[in-house]
Design a protein around this motif. Sequence first.
Motif, mmCIF file in Angstrom:
data_model
loop_
_atom_site.group_PDB
_atom_site.id
_atom_site.type_symbol
_atom_site.label_atom_id
_atom_site.label_comp_id
_atom_site.label_asym_id
_atom_site.label_seq_id
_atom_site.Cartn_x
_atom_site.Cartn_y
_atom_site.Cartn_z
ATOM 1 N N TRP A 162 -16.549 38.439 19.092
ATOM 2 C CA TRP A 162 -15.689 38.426 20.280
ATOM 3 C C TRP A 162 -14.701 37.265 20.217
ATOM 4 C CZ3 TRP A 162 -14.756 34.882 24.125
ATOM 5 C CH2 TRP A 162 -14.042 35.341 25.238
ATOM 6 N N ARG A 197 -23.065 39.728 25.495
ATOM 7 C CA ARG A 197 -23.199 38.727 24.431
ATOM 8 C C ARG A 197 -23.650 37.379 24.993
ATOM 9 N NH1 ARG A 197 -20.328 41.000 20.011
ATOM 10 N NH2 ARG A 197 -19.152 42.815 20.693
ATOM 11 N N GLU A 240 -12.026 38.061 17.533
ATOM 12 C CA GLU A 240 -11.116 39.102 18.014
ATOM 13 C C GLU A 240 -10.169 38.557 19.078
ATOM 14 O OE1 GLU A 240 -12.081 43.545 19.268
ATOM 15 O OE2 GLU A 240 -12.375 42.171 20.949
ATOM 16 N N THR A 241 -10.704 37.786 20.019
ATOM 17 C CA THR A 241 -9.889 37.267 21.119
ATOM 18 C C THR A 241 -8.828 36.293 20.618
ATOM 19 O OG1 THR A 241 -11.791 37.484 22.595
ATOM 20 C CG2 THR A 241 -9.993 36.079 23.338
ATOM 21 N N ARG A 256 -11.661 46.788 23.095
ATOM 22 C CA ARG A 256 -11.972 45.360 23.110
ATOM 23 C C ARG A 256 -13.471 45.151 23.307
ATOM 24 N NH1 ARG A 256 -8.230 41.638 23.442
ATOM 25 N NH2 ARG A 256 -9.606 40.218 24.577
ATOM 26 N N ARG A 257 -13.983 44.154 22.597
ATOM 27 C CA ARG A 257 -15.414 43.857 22.703
ATOM 28 C C ARG A 257 -15.727 43.264 24.075
ATOM 29 N NH1 ARG A 257 -14.333 43.054 17.201
ATOM 30 N NH2 ARG A 257 -15.935 43.939 15.833
ATOM 31 N N ARG A 258 -16.883 43.613 24.595
ATOM 32 C CA ARG A 258 -17.298 43.111 25.906
ATOM 33 C C ARG A 258 -18.052 41.788 25.732
ATOM 34 N NH1 ARG A 258 -16.687 47.021 29.775
ATOM 35 N NH2 ARG A 258 -16.363 49.139 29.012
ATOM 36 N N LEU A 259 -17.827 40.898 26.664
ATOM 37 C CA LEU A 259 -18.414 39.559 26.569
ATOM 38 C C LEU A 259 -19.740 39.450 27.307
ATOM 39 C CD1 LEU A 259 -18.207 36.556 25.761
ATOM 40 C CD2 LEU A 259 -16.866 36.181 27.842
#
Length: 766
Positions: free
Chosen positions: A377, A331, A380-381, A325-328
């Motif tokens: 992000w 960003r 994806e979310t 999962r991409r990290r927020l």
Amino acid sequence: MGVRFAFTGGREGWVRALLTAVGVGLGVALLLLTTAIPNALAERNGRSEARDDFTYSGKTLPKADNTVVIADASTTFRSKDIRGRLLEPEGTRAPLPPGLGRFPAKGEMVVSPALKELLDSGSGKLLRERLPYRITGTIERTGLIGPSELAYYAGATGLAKRLPGDSIERINYFGPSQNRTQDRLDPVLILLILMIFVVLLMPVAVFIAAAVRFGGERRDRRLAALRLIGADGRMARRIAGGEALAGALLGLVFGTAFFLIGRQLASSLAVRDISVFPSDLNPSPLLALLVAVAVPAAAVLVTLFALRGVVIEPLGVVRTAKPPRRRLWWRLLLPLAGLGLLYPMIGQGDSNGNFNQWLVIGGTVLLLVGVTALLPWVVETVVARLNSGSVSWQLAVRRLQLSSGSAARMVNGIAVAVAGAIALQMLFAGVEGDYTKQTANDLDRAQMEVSLNNGVPLTEAGRQLAGTEGVRRASAIAQSWAGDRAKDPEASLEIAVGTCAQLREVARLTSCRDGDTFRILDGEYDAKTKRLTEPGATVYFDPAYSGEPKHPTAWKVPSGLKTVGQRQDPTGYARSGLLFTPSALPKGAADGLYQKVFLSLDRSVPDAAEHARNTAARLDPLAHVFTLGASEQTKEFRAIRTGLFVGATCVLVLIGASLLVSQLEQLRERKKLLSSLVAFGTRRRTLGLSVLWQTAIPIALGLLLASTVGLTLGAVLLKMTSTPVTVDWASVLSMTGIGAAVVLAVTLLSLPPLLRLMRPDGLRTE
């Protein structure tokens, strides 16, 4: 090896390199165009200054062998401005305007190519009546600011008799005037210009970054094959960088070609009456070199950055497994850093010096780059939580869940463009009131004002204009000044002449008949001026402030002069002074009068305003015709807004073209998948809808994010300019609507190739 793979990888390699080159080339073309703008503006300004003809000195030169009398005869035709000059050379050494080979004789004119084309066309018939001169030549490029400019020079005689005048002057050279002051832009206008450049160029950079990643999945599978025959991971990444470099270099070639083609088309295009000659669009060598170096370097860096999370193994690419999962957190740092850079300038306004340009550029870029970082992000979310639905919906959602990054990359450019456009629209709407003033014009009484200054009788001017097609009513008032002396008076007052009905437009008369004289004392007059309206005082009509009086008519104020109240005329001006009915005017005083006629137009008559301008030109070739409006904007603000419109048009064309290329690349990547689904019996309608959903979902999320960032940036910019924060929701909706419309148009254009790809024979392989 990477460069060789890009060009010797068979049909697949060539198609991939070609798509990358087209995507990069479109961005490079716009970057080259941007680097050419300063030179184009400098060339336009240079030619404009070289033909300057009014010195604004307030002095009249003596007649000589090297002087020419020039008169401003500019006009407007269907909202297009036409620059016109009447010329009367006074000697053999009289200076020629730039672009002319000789002076036109009386009844002749030399026109710009664009004006000649308009006059020769059917739509120019009305204008031909207004310019009753024989065309004897065309103005050369040195005398025009752009190929679409409408301009003419006509020969005339008798102009010297009308000197001095506000639109007539005797000059001995063409060029910049020593007395003209250069308008300096205030800090807010400079901020607007900075924002326009940043907002328009950011989507270009985003598109170039996306274009160099075309065909990423297939490239990674080829790199796995290279690992199988002995290449290590670092070597594979260098080969990928070489492929990207090859596409970017080819993109530079394509971009140069696109730029040269667009450069040649520039002469035939006019946006908001702005056009340039192809030879003016010469990019700055230093800036062009910067583009040539930055684009390939960025292509390699973007490729290496994209491969940082991809494990290329000899037996495959570990991207088919579920990605992490991409990290927020990181960003969010980008937009927060951008806000941090802009924060010190909040409340500065236009009274504390110019805004720090580097902080403005850096803060805005970080905020807009934050859109490109946050969008993957967000996509994806959101798509991770989308499940049930129709078959087309499920196909689209599953595809987005597997490759949300590529979907977000496609939308990034639109999102950045919309976010920047919303912020700009908020800034423009917020500060517009500072550069726009409401006029006092009463548009219910009149919509046009005509000023005549060549001794046309008042009754004749009113009669001819009132009888013009499309004119409902004409109210003519003759005007002048009177002083206590015929030359260099110490006190002076206004004079107005008209029939009783016409005088009622400018004063409140209780009773009136021809032969009456009135005075208005409501103005801010000093004691000397008020004495001029008292019985027994002597006033001199049309006094001279330089040279000898032309019409030294003396008149003694009679006893029993009626005093009346002020009334605003249709332009909102409330006059004072003396009012005369025609028979009460002293003999000889009429020669110094000029006529002002207020016209009420019938809007149902086509070209009513043009018919009125034609009549005014017949009465006086130097007549000034004004269209009355409810508001007026400064020319600098209008010019910046026009520049924004021109730039936004170019960026929208780039957005559409780049999105189409990106969509075609994604369809090409899915060729076998689409063919497999068709072979298993999936309906084409279902597949078509799935492709539409794959585009619509990221676009909806991108526009929502863009609106949030755009509103935030717009609010900060308004705070910087000390302007109350208000949201122009109509502009926000229009900007998001334009972005959605561009994507919809691209999707529709991609349907024909999609239908060709949805065939079972797409599974054929060698």
